[in-house]
Design an enzyme around this catalytic site. Structure first.
Site, PDB file in Angstrom:
ATOM      1  N   SER A 163      12.989 -24.028  24.902  1.00 22.22           N
ATOM      2  CA  SER A 163      13.853 -23.244  24.021  1.00 22.22           C
ATOM      3  C   SER A 163      14.791 -22.364  24.853  1.00 22.22           C
ATOM      4  CB  SER A 163      12.966 -22.325  23.152  1.00 22.22           C
ATOM      5  OG  SER A 163      13.695 -21.244  22.618  1.00 22.22           O
ATOM      6  N   TYR A 191       6.940 -15.970  20.577  1.00 24.23           N
ATOM      7  CA  TYR A 191       7.626 -17.263  20.760  1.00 24.23           C
ATOM      8  C   TYR A 191       8.223 -17.347  22.154  1.00 24.23           C
ATOM      9  CZ  TYR A 191      10.899 -21.078  19.560  1.00 24.23           C
ATOM     10  OH  TYR A 191      11.604 -22.255  19.509  1.00 24.23           O
TER      11      TYR A 191
END
Ligand code: NAP
Ligand code: GCO
Length: 266
Positions: free
Chosen positions: A147, A160
């Site tokens: 990501s 996250y």
């Protein structure tokens, strides 16, 4: 090897986790179109059946397995079932993932652990389950879906970002530990992609205007648009194929240039 063969996956078995929709579904489509046999999993029986029908409508005979990727026994059983049904896994895409957007001071430790469990511990669990078969066969490809948050932080995504940062380093460690066994482990770092996961960031405002975060991402992306799941299909085939046999431990950012750009002047 000729170019047309270099990017083909004929005879290979690919497992894409969390591929009932979104990025995983598109990556599974791409690998299938390159010749791979597809296994995928999800943890909702309804969405699993819907996904199998969707794949079939695309001409892809993908086999779905109901499995929570955080459950080590369930993962071991799924990998054994795939080996029996389709053959040992040659290509693993650790795609399944969740996000919780909560200010750190309000996030419970249980919520933090849940995100890390799916986004980091599960890729370890599934990779560990497929590695012995890859070592025995003398080749393997593992692709971890990282990501922007493998490199950058932002408010409310502490769990996250920690997980995706860890996933980048797990990618490098699998490369380090198994490169000698002809196993390549790389990451794909998508930018901001229009899926159900980012839908809350793109919702139209009451007055019909774009969500502030939507406008922010457009200003931070040289391409001037959100990514689509189709933007990830080519990179996935590249990292799953013989064309990337000397690429290892790399995270390929497919972000429209976000990581290279300071952002458009307001
Ligand atoms: P999504 O639409 O929310 O899909 C997530 C998938 O993961 C679903 O198929 C879901 O299955 C599955 N999943 C979640 N928890 C699971 C579990 N415990 N066991 C098995 N499957 C599980 O997300 P997406 O946008 O396609 O993202 C896919 C991956 O790309 C994620 O790792 C995400 O972090 C990453 N990513 C997304 C973006 C983006 O902008 N969208 C950008 C960078 C990275 P169910 O449908 O059964 O719940
Ligand atoms: C967020 C988004 C991002 C994307 C993606 C960016 O809330 O910032 O959900 O985290 O999902 O990971 O690469």
């Amino acid at each position: 090897m000729t170019m047309d063969k270099l990017f083909r996956l004929d005879g290979k078995v690919a497992l894409v986790t969390g591929a009932t929709h979104g990025i995983g579904f598109a990556i599974a489509q791409a690998l299938a179109q390159a010749g791979a046999k597809i296994a995928f999993n999800g943890h909702s029986p309804v969405r699993l059946k819907e996904a199998e029908d969707k794949y079939r409508a695309e001409g892809i005979n993908a086999k779905g397995y109901l499995c929570d990727v955080t459950d080590e026994d369930a993962v071991e059983n799924m990998v054994a079932a795939i080996a029996k049904d389709l053959g040992p896994v040659d290509i693993l895409v650790n795609n399944a993932g969740i996000i919780k957007r909560v200010p750190m001071t309000e996030m419970t430790a249980a919520e933090f652990r849940q995100v890390v469990d799916v986004d980091l511990n599960a890729p370890f669990i599934v990779s560990k389950a497929v590695l012995p078969g890859m070592i025995e066969k003398g080749h393997g490809k593992i692709i971890n879906i990282c990501s922007m948050m493998s490199e950058l932080g932002r408010e409310t995504v502490s769990a996250y970002a920690a997980a995706k940062g860890g996933l980048k380093m797990l990618t490098r460690n699998i490369c380090s530990e198994f490169g000698e066994a002809n196993i390549q482990c790389n990451g794909i770092g998508p930018g901001y992609i229009a899926t159900s996961q980012t839908a809350p960031l793109r919702e139209r405002q009451a007055d019909g205007s774009r969500h502030p975060f939507d406008q922010f991402i457009i200003s931070k992306t040289p391409a001037g648009r959100w990514g689509t799941v189709e933007d990830l299909m080519g990179p996935a085939v590249f990292l799953a194929s013989d064309a990337s046999d000397f690429v290892n431990g790399h995270v390929l950012y497919v972000d429209g240039g976000i990581l290279a750009y300071i952002g458009k002047q307001p």
